[in-house]
Design an enzyme around this catalytic site. Structure first.
Site, short mmCIF file in Angstrom:
data_model
loop_
_atom_site.label_atom_id
_atom_site.label_comp_id
_atom_site.label_asym_id
_atom_site.label_seq_id
_atom_site.Cartn_x
_atom_site.Cartn_y
_atom_site.Cartn_z
N ASP A 1 -8.57 -5.58 -5.78
CA ASP A 1 -8.18 -4.47 -4.92
C ASP A 1 -8.55 -3.14 -5.58
O ASP A 1 -8.05 -2.84 -6.68
CB ASP A 1 -6.68 -4.53 -4.65
CG ASP A 1 -6.18 -3.37 -3.81
OD1 ASP A 1 -7.02 -2.69 -3.17
OD2 ASP A 1 -4.96 -3.15 -3.79
N HIS B 1 -6.20 -6.58 -1.42
CA HIS B 1 -5.15 -5.61 -1.12
C HIS B 1 -3.90 -6.28 -0.54
O HIS B 1 -3.96 -6.91 0.50
CB HIS B 1 -5.71 -4.58 -0.13
CG HIS B 1 -4.94 -3.30 -0.06
ND1 HIS B 1 -4.54 -2.61 -1.18
CD2 HIS B 1 -4.51 -2.57 0.99
CE1 HIS B 1 -3.89 -1.51 -0.82
NE2 HIS B 1 -3.86 -1.47 0.49
N SER C 1 0.84 -1.18 0.00
CA SER C 1 0.00 0.00 0.00
C SER C 1 0.89 1.25 0.00
O SER C 1 1.79 1.36 -0.83
CB SER C 1 -0.95 -0.05 1.20
OG SER C 1 -2.03 0.80 1.04
#
Length: 473
Positions: A415, A440, A164
């Site tokens: 995601d 994710h 991320s």
């Protein structure tokens, strides 16, 4: 990572993941570490300011072959949260460290966790000058100094890992410090989610597709219809009570502000569910079943003819996220106000300006527009900060990364953040790995028997590339 606008979805990782399944002593060893501190300058780029503070890092050398003078360093570029949470969320690093006999380091991002430059007054609203050193560049310089210290003039290959926002940092770290970082795995790293590069509605469109494909198309139709229902009921006291009772709210809705907070919360839940749509039970953002989006959509598989039916179906669906264990006495929709939450909000008001919008017709979300002027005014009012929407593009190139080498960009097509990820390799030394069944940064998590084939395949490819980098060093 939290997106900007109505919701506060996490890219990042702020709540602890409980490692699923039974694990023996050997597995537990992987998550043991020493907590250390390292002194860094408050301002790396000033020759006048000599102030310093300490950042934390986690250290594990239990896999290291002491006879090897070129021990690899696996370096996790900490993102928006307490670094211990990342260490417990990132099983792939530990698994590969054991195979490669690597030193494991998880470095904490300045202004997060316990790495606060000004201690308890770091986020004091009466001292906005404290926020001047809260940038990507200062953070990467912290990491560069720490690696230099750890290597101590030894030739040790360094591989950066991150998911991320942490994946964005890992990629940028390799770009800016190629003499220190030999390669990087940037998982679910939306380095293209910036103005003028990626459509502002891409996140919501992908999230909607995740729900559309989870059970049947009625799921997103019901969710889209529910917004008008909530707003209609919320227009009077009796309707507010009806919503409060149906969702068992801890604090009943009384005002229009309460209604807005409730709607923002519900929208955030949908975004979070899309991100953590993992193939097994998890406790990443909340205790959840395997493939939680499918469970949510099970309650919304039929079109509901009456408002009452739709309201109670929505309440049952939302409970998959808010009360899967059945232990919650009521639903608390209050916005969290932890220091780490404030930290990311501040970053979106300086460099991390990532536009979000929804046209309300192609997605199941409420209509929303991206208005930079209004956004900037809110940032200045709240933090005395003026956002620089193109700063990251100027510093790291946006789509112009043809000269970049030795980075793996992995993205799961389940995601919502994948829309801002690197999906096509700019050259043959940048590796793009697509996980059709991945949520994710699922590939960074620990291996699990329930992992889909594309996830297992992605990890094998990543491991082979990393091993080759180390061999080449």
């Amino acid at each position: 990572m939290r997106e900007q606008g109505a919701i506060s979805a996490v890219l990042g990782i702020l709540l602890i993941l409980l490692i699923a399944g039974c694990q023996g002593a050997a597995e537990e060893k992987r998550f043991q570490y020493e907590i250390k501190e390292f002194q860094v300058p408050l301002d790396h780029f000033s020759f006048l300011i000599n102030a310093t503070f300490n950042i934390r890092y986690l250290y594990n050398d239990s896999f290291v072959d002491k006879s090897n003078g070129r021990t690899p360093i696996f370096f996790y570029t900490g993102n928006e949260g307490d670094i211990e949470l990342f260490a417990q969320n990132t099983g792939f690093v530990w698994e590969q460290a054991e195979l490669q006999r690597a030193l494991v380091i998880f470095a904490e991002h300045r202004y997060y966790g316990k790495s606060l430059p000004f201690g308890s007054s770091t986020f004091n609203s009466s001292m906005p000058e404290h926020l001047a050193y809260f940038t990507v560049e200062q953070t990467l310089e912290d990491y560069a100094m720490l690696i230099t210290f750890l290597r101590n003039d030894r030739q040790m290959p360094v591989v950066a890992f991150g998911g991320s926002y942490g994946g964005m940092l890992a990629a940028w770290f390799r770009m800016k410090y190629p003499h220190l970082v030999h390669g990087a795995l940037a998982a679910s790293a939306p380095i293209l989610q910036f103005p003028g590069i990626t459509d502002c509605d891409i996140f919501y469109r992908i999230a909607t597709s995740v729900f559309q494909n989870a059970y049947n198309g009625n799921c997103t139709v019901n969710i889209a219809k529910s917004w008008k229902l909530f707003e209609s009921l919320g227009g009077n006291d009796a309707g507010k009570k009806q919503i409060s009772d149906a969702f068992n709210l801890c604090t009943p809705l009384k005002t229009d502000g309460d209604l807005k907070q409730f709607l923002d919360y519900v929208e955030e839940v949908y975004s979070n569910l899309a991100m953590v749509n993992y193939p097994y039970n998890s406790s990443f953002l909340a205790p959840l079943p395997a493939y939680p989006v499918r469970q949510v959509c099970f309650y919304l598989k039929d079109l509901h003819p009456t408002d009452g039916d739709l309201l109670h179906a929505m309440a049952s669906a939302l409970a998959v996220y808010t009360n899967y264990t059945g232990s919650a006495k009521c639903l608390n929709t209050s916005v969290s106000s932890s220091a780490d939450d404030s930290g990311w909000d501040i970053q979106t008001c300086n460099q991390m300006v990532m536009p979000f919008c929804s046209n309300g017709t192609e997605t199941m979300f409420r209509p929303s527009t991206w208005n930079f002027k209004e956004f900037a005014e809110k940032c200045y009012k709240k933090y005395r900060l003026t956002p620089k929407p193109y700063d990251i593009i100027l510093r790291y190139g946006g789509r112009n990364i043809e000269a970049v080498t030795n980075i793996i960009f992995s993205n799961g097509l389940l995601d919502p953040w994948s829309g801002g990820g690197v999906l096509q390799a700019p050259n043959d030394r940048v590796f793009v790995i697509i996980l059709p069944e991945g949520a994710h940064h699922l590939d960074l998590r620990h291996s699990d028997p329930a992992d889909p084939p594309s996830v297992r395949d992605a990890r094998q490819k990543e491991a082979a590339i990393i091993a080759q980098w180390i061999k080449e060093f």
